[in-house]
Each structure stands twice: as C-alpha cells, then as structure tokens.
Design a protein around this motif. Structure first.
Motif, PDB file in Angstrom:
ATOM      1  N   LYS A 157       0.836  -1.200   0.000  1.00 37.64           N
ATOM      2  CA  LYS A 157       0.000   0.000   0.000  1.00 37.64           C
ATOM      3  C   LYS A 157       0.871   1.251   0.000  1.00 37.64           C
ATOM      4  O   LYS A 157       1.789   1.390   0.785  1.00 37.64           O
ATOM      5  CB  LYS A 157      -0.904  -0.006   1.238  1.00 37.64           C
ATOM      6  CG  LYS A 157      -1.868   1.163   1.345  1.00 37.64           C
ATOM      7  CD  LYS A 157      -2.735   0.991   2.593  1.00 37.64           C
ATOM      8  CE  LYS A 157      -3.721   2.128   2.750  1.00 37.64           C
ATOM      9  NZ  LYS A 157      -4.584   1.968   3.958  1.00 37.64           N
ATOM     10  N   LYS A 158       0.572   2.172  -0.933  1.00 35.41           N
ATOM     11  CA  LYS A 158       1.271   3.450  -0.968  1.00 35.41           C
ATOM     12  C   LYS A 158       0.237   4.559  -1.035  1.00 35.41           C
ATOM     13  O   LYS A 158      -0.423   4.746  -2.058  1.00 35.41           O
ATOM     14  CB  LYS A 158       2.224   3.534  -2.158  1.00 35.41           C
ATOM     15  CG  LYS A 158       3.043   4.821  -2.180  1.00 35.41           C
ATOM     16  CD  LYS A 158       3.987   4.854  -3.373  1.00 35.41           C
ATOM     17  CE  LYS A 158       4.828   6.128  -3.341  1.00 35.41           C
ATOM     18  NZ  LYS A 158       5.727   6.225  -4.522  1.00 35.41           N
ATOM     19  N   GLN A 159       0.062   5.255   0.060  1.00 33.65           N
ATOM     20  CA  GLN A 159      -0.944   6.302   0.148  1.00 33.65           C
ATOM     21  C   GLN A 159      -0.339   7.476   0.912  1.00 33.65           C
ATOM     22  O   GLN A 159      -0.153   7.409   2.117  1.00 33.65           O
ATOM     23  CB  GLN A 159      -2.200   5.801   0.865  1.00 33.65           C
ATOM     24  CG  GLN A 159      -3.315   6.819   0.972  1.00 33.65           C
ATOM     25  CD  GLN A 159      -3.916   7.168  -0.376  1.00 33.65           C
ATOM     26  OE1 GLN A 159      -4.201   6.285  -1.168  1.00 33.65           O
ATOM     27  NE2 GLN A 159      -4.080   8.458  -0.625  1.00 33.65           N
ATOM     28  N   LYS A 160      -0.012   8.544   0.181  1.00 37.60           N
ATOM     29  CA  LYS A 160       0.584   9.697   0.841  1.00 37.60           C
ATOM     30  C   LYS A 160      -0.434  10.325   1.788  1.00 37.60           C
ATOM     31  O   LYS A 160      -1.602  10.496   1.445  1.00 37.60           O
ATOM     32  CB  LYS A 160       1.038  10.726  -0.192  1.00 37.60           C
ATOM     33  CG  LYS A 160       1.810  11.886   0.431  1.00 37.60           C
ATOM     34  CD  LYS A 160       2.373  12.827  -0.632  1.00 37.60           C
ATOM     35  CE  LYS A 160       3.207  13.939   0.022  1.00 37.60           C
ATOM     36  NZ  LYS A 160       3.788  14.851  -0.980  1.00 37.60           N
ATOM     37  N   VAL A 161       0.028  10.653   2.970  1.00 35.55           N
ATOM     38  CA  VAL A 161      -0.834  11.288   3.973  1.00 35.55           C
ATOM     39  C   VAL A 161      -0.821  12.797   3.732  1.00 35.55           C
ATOM     40  O   VAL A 161       0.235  13.440   3.808  1.00 35.55           O
ATOM     41  CB  VAL A 161      -0.356  10.967   5.401  1.00 35.55           C
ATOM     42  CG1 VAL A 161      -1.242  11.670   6.428  1.00 35.55           C
ATOM     43  CG2 VAL A 161      -0.366   9.457   5.633  1.00 35.55           C
ATOM     44  N   THR A 162      -1.974  13.334   3.416  1.00 31.80           N
ATOM     45  CA  THR A 162      -2.117  14.770   3.193  1.00 31.80           C
ATOM     46  C   THR A 162      -3.289  15.289   4.015  1.00 31.80           C
ATOM     47  O   THR A 162      -4.168  14.516   4.419  1.00 31.80           O
ATOM     48  CB  THR A 162      -2.351  15.095   1.708  1.00 31.80           C
ATOM     49  OG1 THR A 162      -3.547  14.419   1.266  1.00 31.80           O
ATOM     50  CG2 THR A 162      -1.172  14.646   0.859  1.00 31.80           C
ATOM     51  N   PHE A 163      -3.315  16.582   4.233  1.00 30.57           N
ATOM     52  CA  PHE A 163      -4.351  17.173   5.071  1.00 30.57           C
ATOM     53  C   PHE A 163      -5.060  18.308   4.347  1.00 30.57           C
ATOM     54  O   PHE A 163      -4.461  19.025   3.538  1.00 30.57           O
ATOM     55  CB  PHE A 163      -3.747  17.685   6.386  1.00 30.57           C
ATOM     56  CG  PHE A 163      -2.986  16.643   7.143  1.00 30.57           C
ATOM     57  CD1 PHE A 163      -3.628  15.482   7.577  1.00 30.57           C
ATOM     58  CD2 PHE A 163      -1.635  16.789   7.402  1.00 30.57           C
ATOM     59  CE1 PHE A 163      -2.933  14.505   8.264  1.00 30.57           C
ATOM     60  CE2 PHE A 163      -0.931  15.819   8.087  1.00 30.57           C
ATOM     61  CZ  PHE A 163      -1.580  14.671   8.525  1.00 30.57           C
ATOM     62  N   SER A 164      -6.337  18.450   4.680  1.00 35.32           N
ATOM     63  CA  SER A 164      -7.161  19.534   4.147  1.00 35.32           C
ATOM     64  C   SER A 164      -7.723  20.334   5.316  1.00 35.32           C
ATOM     65  O   SER A 164      -7.666  19.901   6.472  1.00 35.32           O
ATOM     66  CB  SER A 164      -8.305  18.965   3.300  1.00 35.32           C
ATOM     67  OG  SER A 164      -7.817  18.156   2.260  1.00 35.32           O
ATOM     68  N   ASP A 165      -8.281  21.484   4.986  1.00 39.04           N
ATOM     69  CA  ASP A 165      -8.926  22.259   6.044  1.00 39.04           C
ATOM     70  C   ASP A 165      -9.986  21.411   6.738  1.00 39.04           C
ATOM     71  O   ASP A 165     -10.754  20.695   6.096  1.00 39.04           O
ATOM     72  CB  ASP A 165      -9.587  23.511   5.453  1.00 39.04           C
ATOM     73  CG  ASP A 165      -8.569  24.553   5.019  1.00 39.04           C
ATOM     74  OD1 ASP A 165      -7.467  24.566   5.600  1.00 39.04           O
ATOM     75  OD2 ASP A 165      -8.871  25.329   4.101  1.00 39.04           O
ATOM     76  N   CYS A 166     -10.012  21.482   8.059  1.00 33.94           N
ATOM     77  CA  CYS A 166     -10.939  20.667   8.859  1.00 33.94           C
ATOM     78  C   CYS A 166     -11.420  21.526  10.029  1.00 33.94           C
ATOM     79  O   CYS A 166     -10.791  21.565  11.088  1.00 33.94           O
ATOM     80  CB  CYS A 166     -10.231  19.404   9.352  1.00 33.94           C
ATOM     81  SG  CYS A 166     -11.268  18.317  10.323  1.00 33.94           S
TER      82      CYS A 166
END
Length: 584
Positions: A2-11
C-alpha cells in the motif's frame, strides 16, 4: 504494498464542548454504526457503560466482535469523555483504531522484506539511518556500524509520509514496531483528527516517560485558573467527592500542552481504590485538563469499586510518597501561562504541533493504516526521538537489532549465525548473550540457555534490563526443577523492578511447586494487581486456594478467570468439581 501519501485539508471544528472534533459525538457514533452494516465487518458486539455513577463521569466499553478479537487479541476497548455520548464515541473509535492498525500489521501485502542494502538496490527512497539512531537515542554508534548490525535481518518495510518534510519514504516498520509497539495508532472522523490524536498520544507518552524516569518536578496548575466550564465541572466533581486531584504542566520543551493528573481518594484508598496517575495532551491547555481528568475516571472505577487498572504511560504509585515530585514540586503555573497551539481548523493545529516538534529536532512520520472495508481514517504515527516508559531506555541500536534477529528469523541456526555476525560488530555485549539464551529458551533447551543468561549478567548489563535477564534465568531454573535457585533469581528481579507481573507469576509457580501455597497466593495477588486482565493468574489463585481447602475463595477466582478467558479448561474443571462438591 500500500502506498498512500498522507495529506491534510482544512478541517473546521463543529463540536468543541469537551473535545474538539469535526463532527458531534452523536454523528460519530451514527457513522460508525453505519460502517458496521457491511456483512464482512463483524468487529463490535456491544457498547456499554461500565462506571457506577459515583463521579458521574461516563466510561464505556466497546465489546469486540469475533473479527476484532481475532485481530486485536483483546475483548474490549475503553472510551472516555465528559458526556455519555462522547465516551461512547471514544470507545467506538478506539476499537476502529486498534482493528485498523492490527489488520494492517497482520497483512503481508502491506510490506516488502529485506535489509537496507536490499531496499536500496531496488531503488526505494529509504528512511535515513540517523532516524533509527535517534529513535533509541544512540549517540555513540555511527550509521555504517548500524547498517552492519542490521545486515541480513529480514525487516518488513512499508510506505510512510514524513509530515515534517512532506516526503514519501520507505521505512523499516519492523524496527519501529520493535521499539514502539502499538504506541502510535489513531483514528478519527477525518485524517486531520486522526493525525492530531496520534501526535498528541506520542508526545504524551514521551513527556511522561522523561518525567517519571528522572522524577522531574513540574509546575502544579492552579485549579482556580481553569475557566472552561466542562473542566471546572470535572474538577468540582472530584472536590465534592473528597478526591485529591493534582494537575501538573507536563509539557516540558515540546511546545504542546500535556497535563499530568494524579488522584487519590483518602476515604477508599487502599481498600477499594488505587492512586491513579495519568495524563492528557492537546493543543489547548484546558482541553488537555479535560482529557487527563476523564482518563483518571476511566482508570479509577469511581474510586470505590475495587477495580485495578493496568499502568501504561505512567507507573502506578503504591503510595503518595513515591510521587512527591508531582504532589509537592515547589513549582506553580496557571492555564494562561501554558502553551496554546489551538485553532478552529484542526489542520492548522496539526501544522502547529509539527512545527513545535521540528524546533526540538523531531520529525513526524505517518503510515495510512485505514481498513479498506471499515473506511474510517486511521494512521500509525512514528516520531523518532520520542521516549516510551515501557521501552528500554538503553541508548544502543545493537540491543534492538539483536531483538529483531530473534523475532524475525525463524530458523534457530540462522538466529545463531546472525548473533555471531553481531558479536563481530559489537563484541562482549550483554544483550547478544541474552538473546542467545532467549533463542535456546524458545527451543526449550533450558540447561543450554542458562550459561548465556549468567554470562549476560557478568557483562555489565544496564540496570533496567536486569529484570528481563533475571526473569528468563528464573524461568529456566524453574523449568528444570531448581525451584530454590529460581526463586532467588526472581527475587533479585523484583528488587530491580517491583512492577513486573511476569516475575510475580513465575515466583508464584515456584512456590506452588514447593507446596508453599500461602506464599504463592501472595505472588499471584501481586501479579493481578499489576495486570488485572491476567486470567491465568486469577486461575492460579483459585488453584492455590483450593489446595488450602478454601473453596469459597477458589470458586471466586476460578469464576473471575473464566469470565476473562473461557478457554481455560483446567479452571473450568476445577470449578465444576468444587461446585459439585458443594451440592453434595
């Protein structure tokens, strides 16, 4: 893999009463139950409240379903909160967190196997070796020596995101699980929630470890400076019930608020309650106070139920004299003087915490461990340089490399060859001899293992590793029937660390074999005090009481053991015989 970059959005936060969340606890529980409607997700049996109401601070269990028991290995997860729905939501998300993480860990499809040379030869961007040195605070070993120590060890590797540098990197998962174990999993309504939770928990464990290891004085927090209405109500609840509550600023140099909480009820301690010592971490000081106090309630059993909790990030004090560095530190602070990284956008709070840790040289790595069927955001967070109380404080990568050899290589001959190579790199080290002995112990070659444990004791082992060596030495001696020698070794281990249930379990077995049943009972009682979930030790108490002819006590402990683990056939047989005799 599994390759899933961890990114963040406004929350943005929409719920801020006792915890800061993207959605309300009611909506959290509703969404959680909706996920369980899928036919292949059988992880929950029930969610139930288990506090007796004295403090009116709710505590919930999420009782694991069949799939979760098989994956996690435990039967329940606990949840806390200032309101019943928040505590229920917490219990549900705790279950989602553990199920997601252990499902990820147990799936070979998430990993590739090899050493550093193998990963580099395949062109992967591997984690720099200095992070491994940092992870165990080893300032003496160079990177080339570390790579030699790790050569040919079949470590599992997986993709992670360096949140600090916004880079994807392949990391040696086996290494970090060996030193951190299940410190680091988190789940949330969003990835931002999960990330903040993961960072907070590791920072909490880190500062607690540093403070307790050094018995550091930290400022007491003036309770009158607390303004948050939920926090005020919790503090007032303890005061109304006569429970002494100590709140300390445990933040140290992290820049992130951690509040230590220690509580004792003079009216019920020690007959019906324990001293409870725990902590809470969030970007906001008053929310950290709420987390710490609700954690106390979760562990305390309302301070009147004879419950025992399992110590983790902080030790379990047996007297206030042990924790004067907390109760009387001579330092004081107020909420307004504590760090504040809070923001209405959880993404910004994650960024604030990341920046705070970067200032003290700590990068944050995160692995996406969300379960594809459960579909609840879940992460495994790694922060090299963070301390954990349960982990050895030994500043040597060699110790953990030797541990990996024994844990990751199946063939005993290959284990011995790997330890031989390690001895060439790092000669005359106690931990190599210890793991040689452990390898032989696992093969049930107890007499052959003993000389290695004895040699390990002669090679100037670190003080905190002495209990481990004495435990294995005592176990070997017990296995070959040398009970007096085993007892002597195990007592030495207890003198080094009085909070190890394995030592008291082994002592109890030795006294039982010598037909010293009263002494055995003392040891097994201490074992269950330290580990209240140990069904085997409750069953051992039953056996010893039965030997003394104290059938009522035996029935009580066999029943308790079987409640915790119904597969203990010998306990069921004993209980059936005792109950049949009572009916005659």
């Amino acid at each position: 893999m599994k390759k899933q970059k961890v990114t963040f959005s406004d929350c943005l936060k929409t719920f801020t009463i006792d915890q800061d969340k993207a959605i309300s606890p009611e909506e959290t529980v509703k969404r959680f139950y909706a996920k369980l409607e899928k036919p292949n997700i059988k992880i929950l049996s029930e969610v139930k409240r288990i506090d007796n109401g004295r403090l009116d601070i709710p505590v919930y269990f999420s009782v694991c379903g069949e799939d979760a028991v098989n994956i996690i290995g435990t039967k329940k997860q606990m949840g806390k909160g200032a309101s019943p729905m928040q505590a229920k939501a917490s219990a549900c998300m705790e279950l989602a967190e553990r199920f997601s993480f252990f499902s990820f860990k147990n799936s070979a499809a998430n990993f590739i196997t090899g050493d550093y040379a193998a990963m580099r030869s395949q062109g992967y961007p591997v984690m720099e070796l200095h992070y491994l040195l940092q992870s165990v605070h080893d300032e003496k070993t160079d990177e080339a020596t570390l790579e030699r120590l790790l050569a040919e060890i079949p470590m599992q590797w997986t993709w992670a995101t360096n949140i600090t540098k916004n880079e994807e990197v392949l990391i040696p998962f086996s290494w970090f699980y060996a030193i951190n174990e299940f410190n680091g999993p988190s789940a949330g309504n969003t990835y931002e929630e999960a990330a903040l939770q993961g960072i907070s928990e590791i920072v909490e464990r880190h500062v607690c470890s540093v403070i307790t290891h050094n018995q550091m004085a930290t400022p007491t927090i003036d309770p009158d400076s607390v303004q948050d209405p939920v926090a005020r109500k919790l503090i007032d609840t303890f005061e109304k019930n006569g429970i002494q509550l100590y709140l300390n600023d445990f933040s140290l140099n992290t820049g992130i608020c951690t509040v230590g909480a220690l509580a004792v009820d003079p009216a019920t301690f020690p007959e019906k309650s324990e001293i409870v010592y725990t902590a809470g971490t969030t970007p906001d000081a008053e929310k950290a106070i709420i987390r710490a106090i609700t954690e106390v309630a979760q562990l305390a059993g309302d301070f009147n139920s004879n419950s025992n909790y399992v110590a983790s990030g902080l030790p379990k004090p047996l007297s206030l004299a042990e924790v004067e560095y907390v109760t009387n530190p001579g330092l004081h602070t107020t909420v307004s003087r504590m760090n504040d990284l809070s923001h209405n956008n959880i993404k910004v709070e994650v960024e604030n915490c990341t920046a705070a840790l970067e200032k003290i040289g700590m990068d944050i790595f995160m692995i996406d461990v969300a379960h594809e069927d459960l579909e609840i955001p879940a992460l495994y967070t790694i922060i090299p340089g963070a301390h954990f109380r349960e982990r050895s404080m030994i500043r040597s990568v060699g110790l953990f490399a030797a541990k990996l050899v024994v844990e990751l290589i199946d063939n005993p001959g290959e284990i011995e060859e790997a330890l031989d190579r390690m001895s060439e790199v790092s000669p005359d080290t106690y931990y190599v001899e210890f793991y040689r002995g452990r390898n032989l112990f696992n093969l049930e070659l107890y007499e052959e293992a003993l000389p290695h444990f004895e040699k390990s004791l002669l090679l100037d082992p670190e003080k905190e590793d002495l209990p481990y060596i004495y435990s294995y030495q005592g176990n070997c001696l017990s296995k070959i029937g040398q009970y007096d020698a085993a007892i002597a070794a195990l007592i030495k281990g207890c003198h080094e660390d009085d909070e190890r249930p394995d030592l008291y379990n082994l002592l109890g077995v030795c006294y039982f074999k010598k037909e010293l049943y009263e002494k055995a009972i003392e040891c097994f009682k201490r074992a269950v005090d330290l580990n209240p979930t140990s069904a085997m030790d409750y069953a051992n108490l039953g056996v010893n009481y039965a030997k003394l002819g104290k059938d009522n006590e035996a029935v009580q402990f066999f029943t308790l053991a079987l409640t915790l683990d119904s597969s203990l056939d010998f306990a069921q047989d004993y209980l059936d015989r005792l109950l049949a005799e009572k009916q005659k």
